[in-house]
Design an enzyme around this catalytic site. Structure first.
Site, short mmCIF file in Angstrom:
data_model
loop_
_atom_site.label_atom_id
_atom_site.label_comp_id
_atom_site.label_asym_id
_atom_site.label_seq_id
_atom_site.Cartn_x
_atom_site.Cartn_y
_atom_site.Cartn_z
N ARG A 66 0.83 -1.21 0.00
CA ARG A 66 0.00 0.00 0.00
C ARG A 66 0.85 1.25 0.00
O ARG A 66 1.26 1.76 1.06
CB ARG A 66 -0.91 -0.01 1.22
N HIS A 167 -0.06 3.72 -10.38
CA HIS A 167 -0.94 4.11 -9.28
C HIS A 167 -0.16 4.88 -8.21
O HIS A 167 -0.07 4.50 -7.05
CB HIS A 167 -1.57 2.85 -8.68
N ASP A 212 -12.70 9.78 -6.30
CA ASP A 212 -12.24 8.62 -7.07
C ASP A 212 -12.68 8.84 -8.52
O ASP A 212 -13.75 8.39 -8.93
CB ASP A 212 -12.84 7.33 -6.50
N GLU A 271 -2.75 9.33 -10.93
CA GLU A 271 -2.24 8.14 -11.63
C GLU A 271 -2.27 8.32 -13.14
O GLU A 271 -3.35 8.46 -13.73
CB GLU A 271 -3.12 6.95 -11.23
O1 TA6 Z 1 -7.12 4.21 -8.37
C1 TA6 Z 1 -8.24 4.41 -7.58
C2 TA6 Z 1 -8.78 3.06 -7.14
O2 TA6 Z 1 -9.18 2.32 -8.23
C3 TA6 Z 1 -9.90 3.25 -6.11
O3 TA6 Z 1 -11.14 2.86 -6.61
C4 TA6 Z 1 -9.45 2.43 -4.91
O4 TA6 Z 1 -9.98 1.18 -4.90
C5 TA6 Z 1 -7.94 2.42 -5.10
O5 TA6 Z 1 -7.74 2.31 -6.47
C6 TA6 Z 1 -7.16 1.41 -4.31
O6 TA6 Z 1 -7.33 0.14 -4.79
P1 TA6 Z 1 -6.66 -1.10 -4.01
O7 TA6 Z 1 -7.04 -2.32 -4.82
O8 TA6 Z 1 -5.17 -0.85 -4.01
O9 TA6 Z 1 -7.22 -1.11 -2.64
#
Ligand code: TA6
Length: 314
Positions: A66, A167, A212, A271
């Protein structure tokens, strides 16, 4: 120090996971884990961390780490058949023994080439053969550059289609003091409203609740202004038409096991992505997607997107 040279060091990270540390003469550094091919740290010449890594990040494969820069491939989000954000961030990458030359990083000495290929098990989940080459590089000026080259190596004549995102989790002082410039008046898909399409208002974007959004066909340059730290992040991208902006805010923060309850105040994901129009590659075709991020001291002045820097070479 198990190092190859001063610019690139191979060593063990958290839980003994293999990582590579990139260093540049003036003190900049970056760290990349082979698990996920994921950058987890980028520091400036004052050793200040520029990327957000959750205080509760879990370094236990196959769980994604994360923070830093997870790579979403071959699927961004959860709108298709694969697990959320695809599998590249949950796989072990290796150091590419034979990387093709990469023109765009000519001046860099601090770089590493990683590679991810299909696996027999993976073919059961996503029935395509591919080579994903990732170069992570630090420029002499401390800019962090990621170049992805994805090739279709199917031998059955089949094309494949994918979506993609870097991301990136930026570290910010206080989310309520941050502005994003470059996405004004653009159309976006709101992930909080089943990807319904809207048009953004005319001013720079600020944050006071969960966001988001997938911004469509954005400019190649986006700025993240951290007023309190007098710092501007410039994100420059190539081959990645879209940009996702995400902050989970308080409720979602509490719901994530690997995210601190207050962490949302100190991060923002912006991103570089290709979501709206998926990429299709025929056998032996290759796609290239590149992002470069810079952190520059900036005196806050609305509407002035690019403080004191050289133009993007692309
Ligand atoms: O990039 C945004 C997103 O798609 C959100 O919808 C949120 O779920 C985030 O990514 C984090 O995703 P993850 O699978 O890493 O918890």
């Amino acid at each position: 120090m198990a190092s190859e040279n001063v610019f690139v060091e191979h060593c063990k990270g958290i839980n003994g996971l293999d990582k590579v540390i990139l260093r540049e003469i003036r003190g900049y550094s970056a760290e990349v884990y082979l698990f996920g091919g994921q950058v987890t740290s980028w520091k400036n010449e004052h050793r200040e961390e520029l990327l957000f890594l959750s205080s509760k990040a879990i370094f236990q494969p196959p769980k994604a780490i994360r923070g830093g820069i997870p790579i979403c491939f071959p699927q961004f989000g959860n709108m298709d058949s694969l697990e959320q954000h695809g599998f590249a961030r949950n796989r072990l990458w290796s150091v590419d023994p034979d990387p093709p030359p990469c023109s765009s990083h000519a001046s860099s000495r601090a770089f590493i080439d990683l590679i991810l290929r299909h696996s027999e098990d993976g073919l059961k989940i996503w029935p395509h053969r591919f080579e994903f080459r990732l170069r992570v590089a630090l420029s002499p000026a401390g800019d962090l550059m990621l170049t992805s080259r994805i090739r279709n190596t199917n031998t059955d004549g089949k094309s494949f289609t994918f979506t993609f995102a870097y991301h990136t989790y930026f570290s910010v002082s206080d989310i309520s003091e941050v502005r994003v410039e470059g996405l004004e008046t653009l159309d976006y898909l709101d992930n909080l409203q089943n990807r319904k399409r809207f048009t953004e208002q005319g001013d720079a974007i600020t944050f006071e609740s969960e966001v988001d959004k997938i911004y469509l066909s954005t400019p190649t340059k986006i700025a993240i202004l951290d007023h309190e730290r007098k710092r501007t992040f410039e994100l420059r991208k190539d081959g990645l038409p879209d940009a996702v902006v995400w902050n989970p805010w308080d409720k979602k923060a509490k719901a994530m096991v690997d995210f601190g309850d207050e962490d949302y105040k100190h991060m923002l994901c912006v991103e570089a992505a290709c979501v709206e129009k998926p990429i299709t590659l025929k056998p032996s075709e290759e796609w290239k997607g590149r992002q470069e991020i810079l952190a520059v001291p900036s005196s806050y002045c609305s509407g002035h997107l690019y403080p004191r820097r050289v133009p993007f070479t692309g």
